[in-house]
Write a protein that holds these residues in place. Structure first.
Motif, PDB file in Angstrom:
ATOM      1  N   UNK A   1       2.759   3.114  -2.875  1.00 20.25           N
ATOM      2  CA  UNK A   1       1.953   3.781  -3.893  1.00 20.25           C
ATOM      3  C   UNK A   1       1.713   5.249  -3.584  1.00 20.25           C
ATOM      4  N   UNK A   2       2.026   5.658  -2.354  1.00 19.94           N
ATOM      5  CA  UNK A   2       1.695   7.024  -1.953  1.00 19.94           C
ATOM      6  C   UNK A   2       2.924   7.925  -1.894  1.00 19.94           C
TER       7      UNK A   2
ATOM      8  N   UNK B   1       0.802  -1.226   0.000  1.00 20.87           N
ATOM      9  CA  UNK B   1       0.000   0.000   0.000  1.00 20.87           C
ATOM     10  C   UNK B   1       0.838   1.281   0.000  1.00 20.87           C
TER      11      UNK B   1
ATOM     12  N   UNK C   1       4.567   9.451  -4.062  1.00 20.74           N
ATOM     13  CA  UNK C   1       4.524  10.655  -4.897  1.00 20.74           C
ATOM     14  C   UNK C   1       3.326  11.547  -4.592  1.00 20.74           C
ATOM     15  N   UNK C   2       2.531  11.149  -3.631  1.00 18.23           N
ATOM     16  CA  UNK C   2       1.348  11.943  -3.295  1.00 18.23           C
ATOM     17  C   UNK C   2       1.708  12.977  -2.228  1.00 18.23           C
ATOM     18  N   UNK C   3       0.853  13.988  -2.052  1.00 21.37           N
ATOM     19  CA  UNK C   3       1.118  14.977  -0.993  1.00 21.37           C
ATOM     20  C   UNK C   3       1.110  14.331   0.391  1.00 21.37           C
ATOM     21  N   UNK C   4       1.734  14.996   1.358  1.00 16.74           N
ATOM     22  CA  UNK C   4       1.774  14.500   2.726  1.00 16.74           C
ATOM     23  C   UNK C   4       0.401  14.146   3.268  1.00 16.74           C
ATOM     24  N   UNK C   5      -0.558  15.009   2.946  1.00 14.88           N
ATOM     25  CA  UNK C   5      -1.907  14.808   3.467  1.00 14.88           C
ATOM     26  C   UNK C   5      -2.432  13.430   3.060  1.00 14.88           C
TER      27      UNK C   5
END
Lengths: 287, 319
Positions: free
Chosen positions: A87-88, A84, A90-94
């Motif tokens: 996959x995150x 899981x 590259x996503x914003x911290x939030x």
């Protein structure tokens, strides 16, 4: 309060503080390495404490759990990272916060499903069941054992990070992950290693704490908040800051529980608020 | 999340009003409808923070709890009516949020999030440490059913109670919509997009964040007061971290792009709780999975279901 009672309270506080330190290292390291905020960190601690409970039930002693529980927590952390969390990146911290928060709920609900909502006691290992007489005072030997283990782990951690090649790489990656990647280190493996290692340390904290405080499904949430206080005060990515902050709140909690038991936990946050009021960027002054 | 500044009142205002009127007819019980109003109002405070300024708060339960205790004590010990108690609770929420905000907005990004959670935890231990004031784990009981105002309209009938809660809820939504549509709201929006650039344009970013945190605290406290009016009781759980989490989850599942999302999220969560919890006590697992799906694939929540088809946005990380 006599000096001796005070010293024993402080000794207890060092033990609690060391557990908080071991708990928080993973959180601060994972953030330092990959700017990743892990709200599931408390879940690693909780899962491991429950594993310690189960091991104590099967084998009659919680001692094997001090090795097996951290291993299970590391596997849990590693699987979460592969399935899981990666996959995150590259996503914003939030988004990372919310995904790991959801993971923590899943872990908490799974544990509740297996073990029920009620808290359970974990027996102190038999060989540490007695008391030690220290300077005319009676002191539970398991607590002394916890202090010893925690100090050893903290010192080994410290040496590993400050003195070894691996530690140097971790510190370098925390400063500049991209540069370490360019030097030929596989950042994917570093990240996996950080999660496994951070999970194992949270797991060790959970296994050590289980006989002291018992286990209950909400303990992960409480531990997460404590780890946050440690890194808010100590600064994310700072090991010396984490050690200082963890000892400070551990000793505060322990001494307060002798003066005002109902407010012992409150004062952890009271101390945090007071320090922030005078030093907005925490103890070490980094923002 | 459009760049054109939204108007107020608009279609969303009408939709919110319509949902508030429709809920008691659609749902199996008035109690459930009232619970949804409470959660929707609390979730609205998260929506205001995250949707318009980009601040993620894990601590709105602190103000919710404060509002619940303040209103209960005012009604029970000072004989105040529901309107005054709700107003006073909101003011108290603003004040506490302002005090906490002074410390919180000095820290950026992830520190902000961690601090909101730490302060929420502190509120829980405060309530636990002063049982004379809060009755601790037993919960604060014996809050009488008061009147709306001037000794008239006793809130003892569930229908009237729902109507009053709906009115408070609608007022909160109208205020938030009005704020988002104001010049102040557009500055908040620019901070959400890029706070460095807003700072460079001459806006005091901290002061705007502080203002948003303060207003959101007042709204969360209003929700807490509504909870007290509904239950005539303040459980210790009103101030625990789980309440903060529930409010945040409701706002996220509905979608933080519009205030309507808070109402949609609260309704979905309330309905799920009502239908699933008797069947499967661990239904929060479904909520957690839904949260993962929303964060990974539906950045605008359930409200954005229609608009995300075939469109993928990747926002720059802002820490």
């Amino acid at each position: 309060m006599s000096t001796q009672v005070f010293i024993f309270g402080a000794l207890n506080g060092v033990g609690i503080g060391m557990i908080y330190f071991i708990l928080s290292i993973g959180l601060t390291m994972i953030f330092g390495l990959m700017q990743f905020v892990n709200f599931a960190h408390g879940a690693f601690y909780m899962v491991s404490a429950y594993a310690a409970f189960a091991i104590a039930q099967w084998t009659g002693s919680v001692l094997p759990a001090l090795l097996i529980s951290p291993l299970l927590a590391a596997i849990f952390a590693l699987v979460s990272e592969r399935v899981l969390l990666q996959r995150t990146y590259n996503l914003p911290h939030e988004a990372q916060i919310l995904i790991t928060f959801a993971l923590a709920i899943l872990a908490q609900e799974t544990v509740t499903m297996i073990f029920g909502t009620l808290g359970k006691n974990v027996p102190v290992p038999e060989m540490f069941n007695g008391v030690v007489i220290l300077g005319g005072f009676v002191y539970p030997s398991y607590r002394l054992f916890v202090v010893a283990v925690a100090v050893v782990v903290a010192v080994v951690m410290w040496l590993a990070i400050e003195r070894t090649r691996l530690g140097a790489m971790l510190r370098a990656a925390a400063e500049n992950a991209e540069m370490v990647g360019l030097l030929g280190f596989d950042s994917r493996k570093i990240f996996m290693g950080a999660f496994a290692f951070g999970g194992a340390l949270a797991g060790l904290a959970g296994a050590l704490a289980a006989p002291l405080r018992g286990v209950e499904p909400l303990m992960g949430r409480e531990a997460l908040a404590i780890a946050f206080v440690v890194v808010i005060l100590g600064g994310l990515g700072s090991f010396s800051g984490a050690l200082l902050a963890a000892l400070l709140i551990g000793i505060t909690q322990s001494l307060m529980s002798m003066i005002w038991p109902g407010g012992a936990h409150l004062m952890i946050y009271g101390v945090m608020t007071m320090i922030l009021a005078f030093r907005p960027t925490g103890l070490m002054g980094r923002s | 999340m459009t760049n054109a500044s939204p108007r107020f009142p608009n279609g969303t205002t009408v939709a919110i009003g319509a949902i508030l009127v429709a809920l008691p007819w659609v749902l199996p019980s008035l109690t459930l409808a009232s619970e949804i109003l409470v959660v929707a109002t609390g979730a609205l405070s998260c929506t205001l923070l995250l949707g318009s300024v980009g601040l993620l708060s894990f601590g709105q339960g602190l103000y919710f709890g404060l509002g619940a205790y303040v209103s209960a004590i005012l009604i029970r010990d000072f004989g105040m009516n529901a309107s005054v108690a709700a107003l006073a609770a909101s003011v108290a929420g603003c004040l506490l949020a302002a005090a906490a905000g002074l410390l919180i907005v000095r820290r950026q990004g992830v520190y902000f999030v961690m601090l909101t959670l730490a302060f929420a935890q502190m509120g829980f231990f405060l309530a636990l440490a002063f049982p004379k004031l809060t009755a601790g784990e037993n919960g604060l009981g014996n809050v009488p059913r008061t009147t709306i105002a001037f000794g008239k309209f006793a809130l003892s009938s569930p229908g009237l109670l729902y109507a009053f809660l709906a009115l408070l809820c609608f007022a909160a939504f109208a205020i938030v919509q009005r704020i988002i549509a104001s010049p102040f709201g557009s500055v908040l929006n620019s901070i959400r997009h890029n706070d460095n650039r807003s700072e460079a344009l001459g806006y005091d970013v901290r002061r705007f964040k502080f203002a948003a945190v303060t207003i959101a605290g007042g709204i969360a406290a209003l929700a807490g007061a509504m909870n007290t009016l509904m239950l005539s009781f303040v459980p210790l759980s009103a101030v625990d971290v789980e309440t903060s989490e529930r409010l945040l989850i409701a706002s996220l599942i509905g979608g933080v792009g519009s205030p309507l999302g808070a109402l949609v999220g609260a309704t979905v969560l309330g309905a799920m709780s009502d239908f699933l919890s008797p069947v499967w006590p661990r239904w929060s697992m479904i909520v957690a999975l839904l949260l993962i799906v929303v964060v990974l694939f539906l950045r605008d929540g359930l409200l954005g279901l229609g608009s995300v088809m075939g469109r993928h946005r990747k926002e720059a990380p802002n820490g």
